[in-house]
Scaffold this motif. Structure first.
Motif, PDB file in Angstrom:
ATOM      1  N   ASN A  17       0.924  -0.777  -0.081  1.00  0.00           N
ATOM      2  CA  ASN A  17      -0.245  -0.194   0.120  1.00  0.00           C
ATOM      3  C   ASN A  17       0.989   0.743   0.233  1.00  0.00           C
ATOM      4  O   ASN A  17       2.006   1.076  -0.052  1.00  0.00           O
ATOM      5  CB  ASN A  17      -1.190  -0.022   1.354  1.00  0.00           C
ATOM      6  CG  ASN A  17      -0.381   0.142   2.951  1.00  0.00           C
ATOM      7  OD1 ASN A  17       0.390   0.643   2.523  1.00  0.00           O
ATOM      8  ND2 ASN A  17      -0.759  -0.882   3.129  1.00  0.00           N
ATOM      9  N   ILE A  18       0.014   2.034  -0.517  1.00  0.00           N
ATOM     10  CA  ILE A  18       0.976   3.766  -0.105  1.00  0.00           C
ATOM     11  C   ILE A  18       1.868   3.456   1.033  1.00  0.00           C
ATOM     12  O   ILE A  18       2.977   4.327   1.106  1.00  0.00           O
ATOM     13  CB  ILE A  18      -0.068   5.006  -0.128  1.00  0.00           C
ATOM     14  CG1 ILE A  18      -0.501   4.866  -1.686  1.00  0.00           C
ATOM     15  CG2 ILE A  18       1.086   5.952  -0.113  1.00  0.00           C
ATOM     16  CD1 ILE A  18      -0.682   4.993  -2.478  1.00  0.00           C
ATOM     17  N   ALA A  19       1.343   3.639   2.168  1.00  0.00           N
ATOM     18  CA  ALA A  19       1.911   4.013   3.992  1.00  0.00           C
ATOM     19  C   ALA A  19       3.191   3.014   3.526  1.00  0.00           C
ATOM     20  O   ALA A  19       4.775   4.052   4.093  1.00  0.00           O
ATOM     21  CB  ALA A  19       1.125   3.548   4.645  1.00  0.00           C
ATOM     22  N   SER A  34       0.965  12.320  -2.277  1.00  0.00           N
ATOM     23  CA  SER A  34       0.861  11.349  -2.544  1.00  0.00           C
ATOM     24  C   SER A  34       0.000  11.038  -4.479  1.00  0.00           C
ATOM     25  O   SER A  34      -1.035  11.562  -3.361  1.00  0.00           O
ATOM     26  CB  SER A  34       1.029  10.252  -1.741  1.00  0.00           C
ATOM     27  OG  SER A  34      -0.082   9.700  -1.797  1.00  0.00           O
ATOM     28  N   GLU A  35      -0.097  10.471  -4.982  1.00  0.00           N
ATOM     29  CA  GLU A  35      -0.917  10.718  -6.052  1.00  0.00           C
ATOM     30  C   GLU A  35      -0.485   9.145  -6.912  1.00  0.00           C
ATOM     31  O   GLU A  35       0.795   8.550  -7.152  1.00  0.00           O
ATOM     32  CB  GLU A  35      -0.145  11.555  -7.147  1.00  0.00           C
ATOM     33  CG  GLU A  35      -1.642  11.508  -8.447  1.00  0.00           C
ATOM     34  CD  GLU A  35      -1.214  12.757  -9.835  1.00  0.00           C
ATOM     35  OE1 GLU A  35      -1.406  13.755  -8.884  1.00  0.00           O
ATOM     36  OE2 GLU A  35      -0.688  12.551 -10.787  1.00  0.00           O
ATOM     37  N   THR A  44      -4.657   9.820   5.321  1.00  0.00           N
ATOM     38  CA  THR A  44      -4.766   8.660   6.030  1.00  0.00           C
ATOM     39  C   THR A  44      -5.623   8.093   5.416  1.00  0.00           C
ATOM     40  O   THR A  44      -6.253   7.080   5.836  1.00  0.00           O
ATOM     41  CB  THR A  44      -5.959  10.118   6.725  1.00  0.00           C
ATOM     42  OG1 THR A  44      -7.150  10.758   4.832  1.00  0.00           O
ATOM     43  CG2 THR A  44      -6.335  11.176   7.918  1.00  0.00           C
ATOM     44  N   ASP A  45      -6.216   7.920   4.088  1.00  0.00           N
ATOM     45  CA  ASP A  45      -5.872   6.581   3.319  1.00  0.00           C
ATOM     46  C   ASP A  45      -5.142   5.650   2.668  1.00  0.00           C
ATOM     47  O   ASP A  45      -5.032   4.955   2.101  1.00  0.00           O
ATOM     48  CB  ASP A  45      -7.002   7.412   1.999  1.00  0.00           C
ATOM     49  CG  ASP A  45      -8.017   7.748   2.166  1.00  0.00           C
ATOM     50  OD1 ASP A  45      -8.145   7.367   3.123  1.00  0.00           O
ATOM     51  OD2 ASP A  45      -8.646   8.699   1.173  1.00  0.00           O
ATOM     52  N   LEU A  51      -1.704  -0.936  -3.588  1.00  0.00           N
ATOM     53  CA  LEU A  51      -1.249  -1.060  -4.841  1.00  0.00           C
ATOM     54  C   LEU A  51      -0.978  -1.939  -5.805  1.00  0.00           C
ATOM     55  O   LEU A  51      -0.859  -3.519  -5.101  1.00  0.00           O
ATOM     56  CB  LEU A  51       0.342  -0.037  -4.568  1.00  0.00           C
ATOM     57  CG  LEU A  51       0.870   0.709  -4.218  1.00  0.00           C
ATOM     58  CD1 LEU A  51       1.916   1.307  -3.784  1.00  0.00           C
ATOM     59  CD2 LEU A  51       0.121   2.065  -5.115  1.00  0.00           C
ATOM     60  N   LYS A  52      -1.176  -1.862  -7.117  1.00  0.00           N
ATOM     61  CA  LYS A  52      -1.565  -2.757  -7.965  1.00  0.00           C
ATOM     62  C   LYS A  52       0.220  -2.958  -8.941  1.00  0.00           C
ATOM     63  O   LYS A  52       0.318  -1.688  -9.270  1.00  0.00           O
ATOM     64  CB  LYS A  52      -2.512  -3.399  -8.847  1.00  0.00           C
ATOM     65  CG  LYS A  52      -3.817  -2.991  -7.173  1.00  0.00           C
ATOM     66  CD  LYS A  52      -4.947  -3.403  -8.871  1.00  0.00           C
ATOM     67  CE  LYS A  52      -5.263  -2.224  -9.351  1.00  0.00           C
ATOM     68  NZ  LYS A  52      -5.403  -0.837  -8.606  1.00  0.00           N
TER      69      LYS A  52
END
Length: 66
Positions: A17-19, A34-35, A44-45, A51-52
């Motif tokens: 994931n982004i985190a 982030s984008e 927060t999301d 991520l794929k």
């Protein structure tokens, strides 16, 4: 998994994931925006944003100064 991060293709493992990604690549995650695939993702999301393979991610850091 191959991701395009700030225009460069990177092959990453242990990134789901982004985190995870931000914690691996950024010294101070508090100042990162982030984008993913053209969509801004609020910090927060990040834990829920999976991520794929093939995703395009932009990570932008705020820098102070004058």
């Amino acid at each position: 998994m191959k991701l395009t991060i700030n225009g460069q293709i990177k092959d990453l493992t242990n990134t789901t994931n982004i985190a995870d990604l931000v914690n691996q690549l950024c010294k101070n995650p508090k100042h990162i925006i982030s984008e993913v695939n053209g969509q801004i993702v609020p910090s927060t999301d990040w834990p829920q944003t999976t991520l794929k393979d093939g995703d395009a991610v932009e990570l932008v850091a705020f820098v102070g100064g004058g």
